[in-house]
Design an enzyme around this catalytic site. Structure first.
Site, short mmCIF file in Angstrom:
data_model
loop_
_atom_site.label_atom_id
_atom_site.label_comp_id
_atom_site.label_asym_id
_atom_site.label_seq_id
_atom_site.Cartn_x
_atom_site.Cartn_y
_atom_site.Cartn_z
N TYR A 1 0.83 -1.21 0.00
CA TYR A 1 0.00 0.00 0.00
C TYR A 1 0.87 1.26 0.00
CZ TYR A 1 -4.18 -2.79 1.07
OH TYR A 1 -5.22 -3.67 1.02
N TYR B 1 -11.80 -0.18 -0.35
CA TYR B 1 -11.77 0.19 1.07
C TYR B 1 -10.42 0.79 1.45
CZ TYR B 1 -8.79 -3.38 3.41
OH TYR B 1 -7.72 -4.12 3.88
N ARG B 2 -9.45 0.70 0.56
CA ARG B 2 -8.09 1.10 0.89
C ARG B 2 -7.28 0.98 -0.40
NH1 ARG B 2 -5.06 -2.92 5.12
NH2 ARG B 2 -3.29 -1.65 5.74
#
Lengths: 516, 181
Positions: free
Chosen positions: A94, A472-473
């Site tokens: 991420y 969601y991310r």
């Protein structure tokens, strides 16, 4: 051959930056202000399909106290130095520990690692951002408390604060981490400190037990955001149940995903199965310990024939459901009968637990550990599946409905196939939602493949959004694009909050697409 | 002899206290290996022949490699600050290694070696050419270059790609590292 010049924060003159660095060295000590390239190199390791040159910090600051964080924020405001905050820096796939953009100074909180309190009676903890799951686990073991954590998969080295603030998930009944967070201490951009929930009451004993406090509930503002720097966070811990039964259900047909979800949903909503269940596809289940080239050496998507060979060789299903029951032995027997009956109806499921499940291939051992809050690093094996160091998590949310799951699976496989990538995926089943987590693995050393991965990820975001599915991310390379899928009105509110709380835009500019 | 973890365990030679016989034999048979190490110890990680050769190169340049078996990055946090470590690992090991060094250590150099193409990234200034042209194995030449980088005080990112006729299958990829805790 290339040699890089000195990196400076965007819009900051070299002399001002040097003055700010001098101030940081007064606040901290010289060893806690990193500016040499070999010290900063670990912060530059990214796995996204972005340009390495876009993610190089100009420095890193390693405070040990919240008071130091306050002073740092004031200095950054004075010199307009942008900082990118990390807790333990393990947001792998991420953005990892890299800044959101080149030139930002990393505010690395990993040395703020005090476990301030663990209360075994009300099952709560209050910790700093640098506390790792392993550290908290060891502390609880040392004290002999009968409490469980809820770590994410690559867990021992990550920490509860960072994971919760990025709204990560785990695999026990406490799997939705933000739901089990309670109370924060936050340093604002102007250096002021605020405590949320009941934390504003001096000597409150309920800071970690009552989430809402008084007036507007604001904890959510400090998750996936850049409105403040969380320096303490409370969380709830699960009491160790008297009995625990992890189990595995395998289905062999790709179409079975629809049935699995339809059977699971009522069991999850009614809490017969209370934990964050995972439905793991073959390639994820195998990819943690199998290398792709042993089955297929092409640069296109792995073919069905190879997937079937992996299933045979490894003894795993097309879909592998890992779930668990918790409670007294009597409760578990009652619930087990309900689960068995529900999944047995169609005759397609192979339901196992204990020795039978352990003997099957796949990830039963490490999944069983995760569902009781024990840690391991098994899923790091996914990075060896294709090789080349590229990994991006594509994680759309859906309702826990078979039709939506089927739709998402087909869409993901079609787009990944178009670009030559594999469907390495799992569904994490919440109470009513599904996190569809796909690891887009690619060879980051190959510029063409990296470009394909970029294009693929961008198309996934757009096409899923067109069908009503949001993420969601996401990773730092695509935060702007994902923010765009949620619409301008919401972005305008985010921007208004940013301008109010951080008028100089010094805190993690670009996080979740939020800027001044 | 391929230095697999299983073989080392079988021979009671795993981890730290002594180097495997095959490795010490390989090192002892080379020029310069009888000299007393001048620069101190480098922990050496990996399980294949490449590790032996890397250690040889380090040793030739005056370092004392201490063989530690397969890289377990989690164990690095138990080592004293200032410890130098070099070796080979896989993708998962590299991700773990680099993430564990965040705020805790320095990456001096990383290498990616695939089918005769060597991508090297140094944080200690420019790389020099011998990897591409020196006789002997590329791993030993890499060890000599890492030995030099471990000593230099120059800083600055520098990336370079070398080509060298392949001695390994084209689809084989090895990842090397030189770090200081």
């Amino acid at each position: 051959m290339s040699t890089a010049p000195r990196i400076l924060p965007k819009g900051v003159a070299e002399a001002d930056f040097d003055t700010a660095l001098g101030r940081f060295r007064e606040i901290l000590d010289a060893d806690s202000v990193l500016t040499e390239s070999d010290q900063l190199a670990p912060y530059t390791k990214i796995m996204m399909a972005g340009d390495d040159a876009d993610y190089i910090p100009s420095g890193a600051l390693l405070p040990t106290t919240a008071e130091q964080v306050q002073e740092i924020a004031r200095t950054c405001n004075e010199f307009k130095v942008p900082i990118w905050t990390i807790s333990t820096g393990k947001n792998l796939g991420y953005g990892s520990a890299a800044p959101g953009e080149t030139g930002q100074v990393i505010l690395d909180l990993h040395r703020m690692n005090r476990i301030i309190n663990v209360n075994p009676d009300v099952c709560t903890a209050l910790i700093e951002p640098g506390v790792t799951y392993q550290q908290l686990y060891d502390y609880i073991q040392e004290k002999g408390y009968k409490l469980w954590l809820d770590p994410p998969a690559p867990s021992a080295i990550a920490g509860p604060v960072g994971n919760t603030l990025d709204r990560g998930v785990g695999y026990t009944p406490y799997g939705e981490h933000f739901m089990f967070q309670c109370g924060m201490e936050v340093v604002l951009a102007n250096g002021e400190m605020v405590r949320t929930g009941m934390g504003g009451i001096e000597n409150s004993s309920s800071w970690q037990v009552f989430k809402w406090g008084y007036g507007p509930y604001i904890d959510g503002l400090f998750t996936q955001s850049n409105y403040g720097i969380v320096t303490k966070m409370g969380l709830w811990l699960m009491p160790e149940p008297p009995a625990y039964r992890p189990f595995l259900i395998q289905y062999q047909d790709p179409e079975d995903i629809e049935e699995i979800v339809e059977v699971l949903r009522p069991l999850r909503i009614s809490q017969i199965i209370p934990n964050a269940v995972v439905i793991v596809h073959t390639l994820w289940d195998a990819g943690t310990h199998v290398v792709r080239k042993d089955y297929y050496d092409g640069t296109d998507s792995i073919p069905r024939e190879a997937i079937e060979r992996i299933k045979r060789d490894e003894g795993i299903g097309e879909w592998n459901v890992y779930a668990a029951l918790y409670g007294t032995p009597e409760q578990i027997e009652v619930n087990w009968n309900i689960v068995e009956q529900a999944f047995s109806k169609s005759g397609k499921a192979k339901i196992m637990y204990g020795e039978e499940a352990e003997k099957r291939g796949g990830g039963f051992e490490y999944r069983s550990a995760l569902m009781k809050g024990d840690m391991n690093l098994q899923e790091f094996g996914l990075y060896n599946w294709r090789g080349g160091g590229g990994s991006m998590w594509f994680a759309p949310v859906s309702q826990a409905k078979g039709s939506e799951t089927k739709d998402q699976t087909a869409l993901a496989q079609q787009i990944l196939g178009k670009y030559g990538f594999d469907y390495v995926a799992e569904y994490i089943v919440g109470w009513r939602d599904m996190h569809h987590v796909i690891d887009l693995l690619y060879n980051r050393q190959d510029p063409d493949e990296t470009q394909r991965a970029y294009d693929c990820f961008a198309e996934l975001i757009d096409e899923f959004a067109k069908r009503g599915y949001g993420l969601y991310r996401t990773n730092t390379e695509f935060m702007e694009q994902v923010a765009g899928t949620f619409g301008e009105p919401l972005r305008n509110v985010h921007t208004a909050l940013k301008n109010a709380l951080d008028p100089n835009g010094i805190l993690s500019p670009g996080k979740s697409g939020i800027r001044q | 002899m391929k230095l697999t973890r299983r073989q080392l365990l079988k021979n009671g030679l795993l981890l730290g206290s002594s180097i495997p016989f095959s490795m010490s034999a390989a090192w002892a048979g080379q020029t310069g290996s009888t000299e007393v190490p001048q620069h101190g110890q480098i922990n050496l990680y990996g399980t294949a022949d490449s590790t032996t050769e890397l250690g040889l190169g380090l040793r030739q340049k005056g370092w004392a490699p201490r063989y530690e078996g397969r890289l377990d990055p989690l164990m690095l946090s138990a080592l004293p600050g200032g410890t130098l470590a070099a070796g080979f690992t896989d993708e998962a090991g590299l991700v773990l290694l680099t993430s564990l060094l965040v705020g805790r250590g320095r990456i001096l150099a990383l290498g990616r070696h695939t089918g005769g193409v060597h991508h090297l990234m140094s944080q200690r200034g420019p790389l020099v050419e011998p990897l591409a042209v020196e006789a002997g194995s590329w791993q030993a030449a890499l060890g000599r270059e890492y030995a030099r980088l471990a000593l230099t005080s120059t800083t600055g990112r520098h990336a370079q790609q070398f080509h060298r006729p392949t001695e390994t299958p084209l689809n084989t990829s090895e990842l090397s590292f030189l770090v200081r805790l």
